[in-house]
Design a protein around this motif. Sequence first.
Motif, PDB file in Angstrom:
ATOM      1  N   ASP A 217      -4.645   0.595 -21.408  1.00  0.00           N
ATOM      2  CA  ASP A 217      -4.349   2.019 -21.226  1.00  0.00           C
ATOM      3  C   ASP A 217      -5.327   2.720 -20.287  1.00  0.00           C
ATOM      4  OD1 ASP A 217      -3.978   4.794 -23.568  1.00  0.00           O
ATOM      5  OD2 ASP A 217      -3.441   4.559 -21.481  1.00  0.00           O
ATOM      6  N   PHE A 218      -6.581   2.816 -20.716  1.00  0.00           N
ATOM      7  CA  PHE A 218      -7.542   3.545 -19.884  1.00  0.00           C
ATOM      8  C   PHE A 218      -7.863   2.806 -18.608  1.00  0.00           C
ATOM      9  CE2 PHE A 218      -7.538   6.619 -22.754  1.00  0.00           C
ATOM     10  CZ  PHE A 218      -8.691   7.053 -23.368  1.00  0.00           C
ATOM     11  N   GLN A 219      -7.818   1.486 -18.666  1.00  0.00           N
ATOM     12  CA  GLN A 219      -8.204   0.738 -17.478  1.00  0.00           C
ATOM     13  C   GLN A 219      -7.180   0.915 -16.370  1.00  0.00           C
ATOM     14  OE1 GLN A 219      -9.849  -3.067 -18.225  1.00  0.00           O
ATOM     15  NE2 GLN A 219      -9.853  -2.751 -20.412  1.00  0.00           N
ATOM     16  N   GLU A 220      -5.929   1.012 -16.757  1.00  0.00           N
ATOM     17  CA  GLU A 220      -4.942   1.196 -15.703  1.00  0.00           C
ATOM     18  C   GLU A 220      -4.950   2.629 -15.217  1.00  0.00           C
ATOM     19  OE1 GLU A 220      -1.231  -0.633 -16.383  1.00  0.00           O
ATOM     20  OE2 GLU A 220      -2.226  -2.583 -16.329  1.00  0.00           O
ATOM     21  N   ARG A 221      -5.313   3.549 -16.085  1.00  0.00           N
ATOM     22  CA  ARG A 221      -5.468   4.922 -15.598  1.00  0.00           C
ATOM     23  C   ARG A 221      -6.585   4.991 -14.577  1.00  0.00           C
ATOM     24  NH1 ARG A 221      -5.940   9.185 -20.290  1.00  0.00           N
ATOM     25  NH2 ARG A 221      -6.661  10.476 -18.572  1.00  0.00           N
ATOM     26  N   GLU A 222      -7.654   4.222 -14.815  1.00  0.00           N
ATOM     27  CA  GLU A 222      -8.731   4.212 -13.826  1.00  0.00           C
ATOM     28  C   GLU A 222      -8.267   3.597 -12.514  1.00  0.00           C
ATOM     29  OE1 GLU A 222     -11.998   1.816 -14.904  1.00  0.00           O
ATOM     30  OE2 GLU A 222     -13.019   2.173 -13.013  1.00  0.00           O
TER      31      GLU A 222
ATOM     32  N   ARG B 171       0.805  -1.211   0.000  1.00  0.00           N
ATOM     33  CA  ARG B 171       0.000   0.000   0.000  1.00  0.00           C
ATOM     34  C   ARG B 171       0.843   1.268   0.000  1.00  0.00           C
ATOM     35  NH1 ARG B 171      -5.306   1.566   1.877  1.00  0.00           N
ATOM     36  NH2 ARG B 171      -5.938  -0.564   1.778  1.00  0.00           N
ATOM     37  N   ARG B 172       2.004   1.205   0.602  1.00  0.00           N
ATOM     38  CA  ARG B 172       2.762   2.439   0.760  1.00  0.00           C
ATOM     39  C   ARG B 172       3.344   2.905  -0.552  1.00  0.00           C
ATOM     40  NH1 ARG B 172       2.136   4.202   5.413  1.00  0.00           N
ATOM     41  NH2 ARG B 172       1.868   2.691   7.033  1.00  0.00           N
ATOM     42  N   ASN B 173       3.831   1.979  -1.332  1.00  0.00           N
ATOM     43  CA  ASN B 173       4.472   2.390  -2.571  1.00  0.00           C
ATOM     44  C   ASN B 173       4.021   1.425  -3.672  1.00  0.00           C
ATOM     45  OD1 ASN B 173       6.068   3.599  -4.402  1.00  0.00           O
ATOM     46  ND2 ASN B 173       7.941   2.569  -3.761  1.00  0.00           N
ATOM     47  N   PRO B 174       2.801   1.559  -4.124  1.00  0.00           N
ATOM     48  CA  PRO B 174       2.304   0.556  -5.068  1.00  0.00           C
ATOM     49  C   PRO B 174       2.777   0.834  -6.481  1.00  0.00           C
ATOM     50  CG  PRO B 174       0.566   2.094  -4.505  1.00  0.00           C
ATOM     51  CD  PRO B 174       1.780   2.544  -3.776  1.00  0.00           C
ATOM     52  N   ARG B 175       3.719   0.067  -6.933  1.00  0.00           N
ATOM     53  CA  ARG B 175       4.218   0.247  -8.289  1.00  0.00           C
ATOM     54  C   ARG B 175       4.119  -1.091  -9.002  1.00  0.00           C
ATOM     55  NH1 ARG B 175       6.803   4.910  -8.659  1.00  0.00           N
ATOM     56  NH2 ARG B 175       7.658   4.297 -10.652  1.00  0.00           N
ATOM     57  N   ILE B 176       3.483  -1.074 -10.122  1.00  0.00           N
ATOM     58  CA  ILE B 176       3.306  -2.303 -10.890  1.00  0.00           C
ATOM     59  C   ILE B 176       3.743  -1.993 -12.309  1.00  0.00           C
ATOM     60  CG2 ILE B 176       1.601  -3.958 -11.684  1.00  0.00           C
ATOM     61  CD1 ILE B 176       0.040  -3.552  -9.273  1.00  0.00           C
ATOM     62  N   PRO B 177       4.462  -2.903 -12.928  1.00  0.00           N
ATOM     63  CA  PRO B 177       4.873  -2.637 -14.304  1.00  0.00           C
ATOM     64  C   PRO B 177       3.663  -2.569 -15.228  1.00  0.00           C
ATOM     65  CG  PRO B 177       5.980  -4.578 -13.440  1.00  0.00           C
ATOM     66  CD  PRO B 177       5.023  -4.131 -12.400  1.00  0.00           C
ATOM     67  N   PHE B 178       3.792  -1.775 -16.228  1.00  0.00           N
ATOM     68  CA  PHE B 178       2.681  -1.461 -17.077  1.00  0.00           C
ATOM     69  C   PHE B 178       2.681  -2.374 -18.275  1.00  0.00           C
ATOM     70  CE2 PHE B 178      -0.764   0.669 -18.346  1.00  0.00           C
ATOM     71  CZ  PHE B 178      -0.637   1.558 -19.389  1.00  0.00           C
ATOM     72  N   VAL B 179       1.529  -2.923 -18.621  1.00  0.00           N
ATOM     73  CA  VAL B 179       1.482  -3.879 -19.712  1.00  0.00           C
ATOM     74  C   VAL B 179       0.823  -3.304 -20.945  1.00  0.00           C
ATOM     75  CG1 VAL B 179       1.540  -5.872 -18.237  1.00  0.00           C
ATOM     76  CG2 VAL B 179      -0.632  -4.831 -18.786  1.00  0.00           C
TER      77      VAL B 179
END
Lengths: 218, 158
Positions: free
Chosen positions: B108-113, B92-100
Amino acid sequence: MAASSSYMASTKFSMLGWLGKGNKFSKSNSNSSPSTISAQQQAQVQEQEDMKAQEAAAPGQEKAKQPEGTRLRPVEPQVNVKSKNMSREYGGQWLSSATRHVRIYAAYIDPVTCEFDQSQMDKLTLILDPTNEFVWTSETCNKVYACFQELVDHYEGAPLTEYTLRLIGSDVEHYIRKLLYDGEIKYNMNARVLNFSMGKPRIMFNNNNLDGEVPDAQ
Amino acid sequence: MQGRLFAWLVKHGLVHRSLGFDYQGIETLQIKPKDWHSTAVILYVYGYNYLRSQCAYDVAPGGLLASVYYLTRIEYGVDQPEEVCIKVFAPRRNPRIPFVFWIWKSADFQERESYDMLGICYEAHPRLKRILMPETWIGWPLRKDYIAPNFYEIQDTH
């Protein structure tokens, strides 16, 4: 009936978060020197009280600092204000928060000519109750202005966004509701739209007769 | 229970954990964020060429944030396409997930949401900004510990 009133406060919001291109200009808070109500302004106040408010940005009364030293710090009225930065290429810079009784704009709006000067983004203009849902006197207006000034000082340093303006507007609206429940302002029964948006009037609506003055049924 | 995909991934030595099957019979796997990029490429090469849906949710207040990907294989003449559901849990503190997005364009839009609602930062996103809330909003609305500020409502209920 008091016409809609406007109040301008200068603000120390940080603009760093706002213009994303690194356009950092810190504005200096122009603390206007205390000014008393001049006779001419008083006359202007009187005659504007007869005006009904029409559409948005209706002209209001100039507000000046009370001699008793309340916390009102209005911005000096400016002459020759022209509408600036209203065209499309400045689109997105029209920072405002508008609800039914409180409209806050990050601009300088001339109270007489309604020129909307967007380039002076260090000032916030408050337009109070343009639809006249409540009955306003100058003391109640000044109370709301004092609350607004306090809030602006409290939010000093916050980024100048619509979110912040919305928070300030909501706090002013809650203050207006508190004034209503304390009995200091009343609904305007001659309003064009009478829908009691801050709660229907009730028995014991105004808390200042809590000491049992309601007579018992005989 | 473990399915074919799990066995195949184990055979290829990818680190993951199986979360069983959901009610529709779709196999669910959990992947760590740091392995997700390589696993996504491998799944694409395996044949899952369609990201059906990407959503995200908040597991528990103070817990993890999950980003869920439903992948399926689109091909001709198949009545029951293979599907798989991948869950990536981020702290939760630093949520970083690689982008697919570079693999499946519909992300694209779904990850922006997901970014807008939960604050999960997707690395290497070309335009990661808010899509549903106003751009100047502060806070992540769908997190379980989000408290909305006391905004004024237009009309009191009578």
